[in-house]
Design a protein around this motif. Sequence first.
Motif, PDB file in Angstrom:
ATOM      1  N   VAL A   1      -0.900  -3.098  -7.923  1.00  0.00           N
ATOM      2  CA  VAL A   1       0.421  -2.638  -7.480  1.00  0.00           C
ATOM      3  C   VAL A   1       0.800  -3.417  -6.233  1.00  0.00           C
ATOM      4  CG1 VAL A   1      -0.586  -0.761  -6.106  1.00  0.00           C
ATOM      5  CG2 VAL A   1       1.802  -0.636  -6.817  1.00  0.00           C
ATOM      6  N   SER A   2       2.050  -3.834  -6.186  1.00  0.00           N
ATOM      7  CA  SER A   2       2.537  -4.638  -5.063  1.00  0.00           C
ATOM      8  C   SER A   2       3.369  -3.757  -4.126  1.00  0.00           C
ATOM      9  CB  SER A   2       3.386  -5.807  -5.582  1.00  0.00           C
ATOM     10  OG  SER A   2       3.922  -6.554  -4.508  1.00  0.00           O
ATOM     11  N   ILE A   3       2.960  -3.716  -2.861  1.00  0.00           N
ATOM     12  CA  ILE A   3       3.654  -2.926  -1.848  1.00  0.00           C
ATOM     13  C   ILE A   3       4.086  -3.848  -0.713  1.00  0.00           C
ATOM     14  CG2 ILE A   3       3.456  -1.049  -0.181  1.00  0.00           C
ATOM     15  CD1 ILE A   3       3.392  -0.058  -3.022  1.00  0.00           C
ATOM     16  N   ALA A   4       5.368  -3.833  -0.383  1.00  0.00           N
ATOM     17  CA  ALA A   4       5.870  -4.658   0.719  1.00  0.00           C
ATOM     18  C   ALA A   4       5.275  -4.184   2.034  1.00  0.00           C
ATOM     19  CB  ALA A   4       7.398  -4.582   0.785  1.00  0.00           C
ATOM     20  N   GLY A   5       4.909  -5.147   2.879  1.00  0.00           N
ATOM     21  CA  GLY A   5       4.420  -4.817   4.207  1.00  0.00           C
ATOM     22  C   GLY A   5       2.926  -4.951   4.383  1.00  0.00           C
ATOM     23  N   LEU A   6       2.188  -5.109   3.298  1.00  0.00           N
ATOM     24  CA  LEU A   6       0.737  -5.176   3.417  1.00  0.00           C
ATOM     25  C   LEU A   6       0.230  -6.587   3.707  1.00  0.00           C
ATOM     26  CD1 LEU A   6      -0.404  -2.744   0.574  1.00  0.00           C
ATOM     27  CD2 LEU A   6       0.087  -2.270   2.986  1.00  0.00           C
TER      28      LEU A   6
END
Length: 286
Positions: free
Chosen positions: A48-53
């Motif tokens: 899963v791709s999460i912005a900010g990591l």
Amino acid sequence: MARLIAFLVGLGFVLVLLVSFISGASTFVTEGKPETAEHEFHLHPKEVSIAGLSAFSTFDRAQLQRGFQVYKEVCSGCHSLKYVSFRNLADLGYSEAEVKAIADQWAVQQASVNPETGEAATRKNLPADRFPSPYPNEVAARAANNNANPPDLSLMTKARHYGVAYVYSLLTGYQEQQPAELLKKFPDAKTPEGLYYNPYFANLNIAMPPPLVSDGQVTYADGTNASKEQMAKDVSAFLAWTAEPKLERRHQTGIAVLIFLLVFTALAYMSYQNIWASKKGALAQG
């Protein structure tokens, strides 16, 4: 004579231990680990791709607000956020007035003491307060959750291997029935009454009921379609933020330090070249 007997006894113990070790190692090599349902059917978390990591991205504030809404409406009834204060929500883009309203209207109030009687009391939350636990103590939490104590979620993505991916997979991984292959191979591994089958959980059976049961369970304020996958992704992003609310600042500081080190290294190298160029010229003339 006594020393000889003691030596022989000690040698006997060593030989017994050696034989036991060789026998155990041989059994392990030839037979391998015993097969278990957990080993066979446990799944690795989904990607899963999460912005900010990543170091060069920032959190999506709209997503964090949606994730907070999911936590508030779905998760907060059982799980606390004891390391997060209401005022930290300002980092998500909420105004000071909105933070005050959220704290004031929070369902669970702060434990307090009546200044006149000294008896236990409660008061409304203030922005400086941390999110209160939905239960007064662990006994009450277990009594309300089939003897399971719901964990605090503040650091959940740091406390679990695979972090955000684990949380997302767990929330979307519930299955109504166990695979027929599992029950055929491991008849005794049937999910006990009161537990729920989830192949992303370590032992496959989890006490927490599925928190996200249907699309549209939460009505997003920004109009985003609240599918189960979207809600799971948003709340996973929110929990990534609660675990490291200063992550963006750390990334910015790290990038600034790297740039400084690169510039400093380049200047140092050019200075070195300039100094030794004059030295070499002087030596050549001499």
